[in-house]
Write an enzyme that holds these catalytic residues in place. Sequence first.
Site, PDB file in Angstrom:
ATOM      1  N   GLU A  82      47.415  22.366  52.500  1.00  0.00           N
ATOM      2  CA  GLU A  82      48.354  23.209  51.748  1.00  0.00           C
ATOM      3  C   GLU A  82      49.106  22.364  50.724  1.00  0.00           C
ATOM      4  O   GLU A  82      49.647  21.324  51.046  1.00  0.00           O
ATOM      5  CB  GLU A  82      49.352  23.882  52.707  1.00  0.00           C
ATOM      6  N   ARG A 102      53.599  39.940  57.510  1.00  0.00           N
ATOM      7  CA  ARG A 102      52.608  41.003  57.705  1.00  0.00           C
ATOM      8  C   ARG A 102      52.719  41.587  59.110  1.00  0.00           C
ATOM      9  O   ARG A 102      52.459  42.765  59.336  1.00  0.00           O
ATOM     10  CB  ARG A 102      51.209  40.395  57.483  1.00  0.00           C
ATOM     11  N   CYS A 105      54.271  29.616  59.116  1.00  0.00           N
ATOM     12  CA  CYS A 105      53.762  28.313  58.669  1.00  0.00           C
ATOM     13  C   CYS A 105      54.401  27.926  57.351  1.00  0.00           C
ATOM     14  O   CYS A 105      54.870  26.797  57.177  1.00  0.00           O
ATOM     15  CB  CYS A 105      52.239  28.350  58.557  1.00  0.00           C
ATOM     16  N   HIS A 154      46.525  23.895  57.500  1.00  0.00           N
ATOM     17  CA  HIS A 154      46.056  25.035  58.290  1.00  0.00           C
ATOM     18  C   HIS A 154      44.643  24.745  58.796  1.00  0.00           C
ATOM     19  O   HIS A 154      43.826  24.188  58.051  1.00  0.00           O
ATOM     20  CB  HIS A 154      45.984  26.297  57.415  1.00  0.00           C
TER      21      HIS A 154
HETATM   22  N1  PCA Z   1      49.900  30.321  61.989  1.00  0.00           N
HETATM   23  C1  PCA Z   1      50.875  31.252  61.437  1.00  0.00           C
HETATM   24  C2  PCA Z   1      52.144  30.972  62.175  1.00  0.00           C
HETATM   25  C3  PCA Z   1      51.766  30.164  63.370  1.00  0.00           C
HETATM   26  C4  PCA Z   1      50.378  29.726  63.108  1.00  0.00           C
HETATM   27  O1  PCA Z   1      49.725  28.923  63.785  1.00  0.00           O
HETATM   28  C5  PCA Z   1      50.978  31.154  59.907  1.00  0.00           C
HETATM   29  O2  PCA Z   1      49.983  30.832  59.255  1.00  0.00           O
HETATM   30  O3  PCA Z   1      52.047  31.419  59.369  1.00  0.00           O
END
Ligand code: PCA
Length: 205
Positions: free
Chosen positions: A79, A89, A142, A166
């Site tokens: 990211e 969402r 996140c 991610h």
């Molecule tokens: N993914 C979510 C929140 C916790 C996670 O592991 C996100 O992408 O915001």
Amino acid sequence: MKKWLVTGFEPFDGSHVNPSAQIVTALSSFYPTESFHGIILPVETRTAPKVLVEALEAIHPEAVLCLGEAAGRTAVSLERVAINLLDFRIPDNAGEQITDLPIVPDGPVAYFSSLPVRQIRDALLEEGIPVELSYSAGTYLCNQVFYTLMHFLSRHQWNIPAGFVHVPSLPEQAVKRHPLTPSMSVDLDIRAIRTIIQMVEEKTP
Ligand code: PCA
């Protein structure tokens, strides 16, 4: 080795596992305890930033990597940008669903990752691990944690490598959803995150 803070998240959205938590647990027993501080954050908009900031203040890390699961992504996503927006969402694990609010009222619109993302991407591709540079960490927990991290470091003028990655869902999660849901094994995740840590060690002062 630098002193690292690495965070993952609890399961959310009806799942019983979260690859990011599994990665943190696995890496905690891989690295020396004085260099690697792993914590699992709640998927709760009110508490996650507090837990993160308390860890930053207690540990004083020299590098920070926050991890989360991105269902539907096909590759490890480096990211680049955290934006100042909460727009959920789905409700968080405490049942809160926030829309159209800033994370920090009057805070900057966005922060960039301070990880060497392009060098990391090249290293992961070299190793045969699917990876992409991502320009949106979403508008859920996140992104909130990523923004909170970069805002804290900016305000305290801590110039350290820090960012968010991610990972795709796990195969065991994918089979419970649509059969074409992409996934990645936790072993590959762990290799990816170890390479990221190694690249930061090599490429940053
Ligand atoms: N993914 C979510 C929140 C916790 C996670 O592991 C996100 O992408 O915001």
